[in-house]
Design a protein around this motif. Structure first.
Motif, PDB file in Angstrom:
ATOM      1  N   LEU A 135       0.837  -1.195   0.000  1.00 34.53           N
ATOM      2  CA  LEU A 135       0.000   0.000   0.000  1.00 34.53           C
ATOM      3  C   LEU A 135       0.874   1.248   0.000  1.00 34.53           C
ATOM      4  CD1 LEU A 135      -2.786  -1.061   2.523  1.00 34.53           C
ATOM      5  CD2 LEU A 135      -2.783  -1.215   0.015  1.00 34.53           C
ATOM      6  N   ARG A 136       0.487   2.211  -0.812  1.00 32.26           N
ATOM      7  CA  ARG A 136       1.251   3.451  -0.973  1.00 32.26           C
ATOM      8  C   ARG A 136       0.241   4.568  -1.258  1.00 32.26           C
ATOM      9  NH1 ARG A 136       6.575   3.407  -4.862  1.00 32.26           N
ATOM     10  NH2 ARG A 136       7.457   5.394  -4.252  1.00 32.26           N
ATOM     11  N   PRO A 137      -0.512   4.998  -0.250  1.00 34.43           N
ATOM     12  CA  PRO A 137      -1.660   5.883  -0.485  1.00 34.43           C
ATOM     13  C   PRO A 137      -1.271   7.276  -0.965  1.00 34.43           C
ATOM     14  CG  PRO A 137      -1.317   5.544   1.863  1.00 34.43           C
ATOM     15  CD  PRO A 137      -0.388   4.609   1.169  1.00 34.43           C
ATOM     16  N   PHE A 138      -2.112   7.802  -1.860  1.00 27.27           N
ATOM     17  CA  PHE A 138      -1.926   9.154  -2.386  1.00 27.27           C
ATOM     18  C   PHE A 138      -3.235   9.631  -2.999  1.00 27.27           C
ATOM     19  CE2 PHE A 138      -1.324   6.476  -6.036  1.00 27.27           C
ATOM     20  CZ  PHE A 138      -1.769   7.211  -7.130  1.00 27.27           C
ATOM     21  N   ALA A 139      -3.320  10.916  -3.234  1.00 25.32           N
ATOM     22  CA  ALA A 139      -4.484  11.499  -3.905  1.00 25.32           C
ATOM     23  C   ALA A 139      -4.216  11.573  -5.406  1.00 25.32           C
ATOM     24  CB  ALA A 139      -4.779  12.890  -3.361  1.00 25.32           C
TER      25      ALA A 139
END
Length: 314
Positions: A135-139
């Motif tokens: 997982l590598r969250p971003f907008a």
């Protein structure tokens, strides 16, 4: 500096410099956004694939904002420091008819619901087959208003940002956007728990998201004409990367623009001649296809490792 909050309901469906700002903030203020997923809440953890046929495409990829930043004027740069990114505990990836790099070969809808436990670093794609993804969250959406009047769809990326879908815009990264209208009018949304370069099927792990950014007006980076970003230490390189982008309907020309923008940046920030910068781009930087599915525009990035700078000669 002040801290401000934006609610899920404070959103819009087009980049339009005539939209009334929901907030006016000072340069250096922090803003937290509570954003729905890219389906605008139409997809939930219990949604079945069959429900995609009734999806209202016109309401996809909404963004929260816009935010008016005081002192921002055309020709300035908006510095967006990404302070925190928190996903919901679920997400979805879908094959939506008409979307994706192979849209003609995948005409039928498909939906996968993901479990994203709080604090998890990976998500299971298939436990039985032993497949999980980091997982590598971003907008996916971060941008400011275009100078051209009228509404502009939030689906494609633009020179001012928008749906850039660039997986490096994670917590700790700094994004730079060219300001084309007074106040900049910044908006964000389209939460992603993770995504590969290109987002080839047209969706990442889409998820509701809380995003916190610091918005600062920069007066000394006039060479920022498309999104630039600077990653933090340890992101695919010991000291991270500085990236320039090209955005447009032709992949080759977007790649050429990404290189041109890096040449100008290296000249301004490191005192290199155009020829020196061009050669350095060839031997040290990597071209990446960040976004290839949100027509009519592509996003191509040229990523320069920051670890090559700042050394003392023996």
């Amino acid at each position: 500096m002040s801290i401000h909050s934006v609610k899920r309901s404070q959103c819009h469906l087009a980049w339009d410099n005539s939209i009334t700002p929901i907030l006016r903030v000072k340069s250096g203020d922090t803003v937290s956004f509570d954003c729905l997923d890219a389906s605008n809440g139409q997809i939930t953890p219990t949604t079945a694939t069959s429900a995609l046929a009734a999806l209202d495409i016109a309401t996809l990829d909404q963004v929260n904002g816009p935010i008016y930043i005081e002192t921002a004027q055309p020709g300035d740069t908006l510095q967006v420091d990404i302070l925190d990114v928190v996903t919901a505990e679920w997400g979805w990836t879908g094959v939506l008819p008409g979307f994706g790099l192979l849209a003609d070969e995948f005409p039928e809808p498909y939906l996968k619901i993901w479990d994203l436990p709080a604090g998890a670093h990976h998500a299971w794609f298939d436990k039985m087959k032993g497949i999980k993804v980091p997982l590598r969250p971003f907008a996916g959406e971060m941008g400011v208003a275009l100078r051209e009047k009228g509404p502009h769809s939030t689906i494609p990326p633009y020179r001012t940002g928008g749906n850039v879908d660039t997986k490096f815009l994670t917590k700790g990264t700094t994004l730079y956007l060219p300001v084309e209208v007074e106040g900049a009018l910044f908006s964000t949304g389209d939460g992603h728990a993770t995504q590969g370069d290109g987002e080839v099927c047209g969706s990442a792990i889409e998820t509701p998201m809380k995003i916190t950014v610091r918005l600062s007006v920069v007066k000394n980076k006039p060479y920022v004409k498309t999104p630039h970003f600077s990653t933090h230490k340890g992101v695919d390189d010991p000291n991270g990367y500085y990236c320039t982008t090209g955005v447009g309907p032709d992949i080759r020309e977007a790649a050429r623009d990404a290189v041109r923008h890096m040449i100008r940046t290296l000249g301004a920030e490191h005192g290199l001649s155009s020829e020196e910068a061009y050669v350095l781009c060839s031997v040290a930087a990597d071209l990446r296809m960040h976004e290839v599915v949100d027509m009519p525009n592509y996003v191509i990035g040229l990523m320069m490792p920051k670890s090559i700078f700042g050394h003392k000669s023996d």
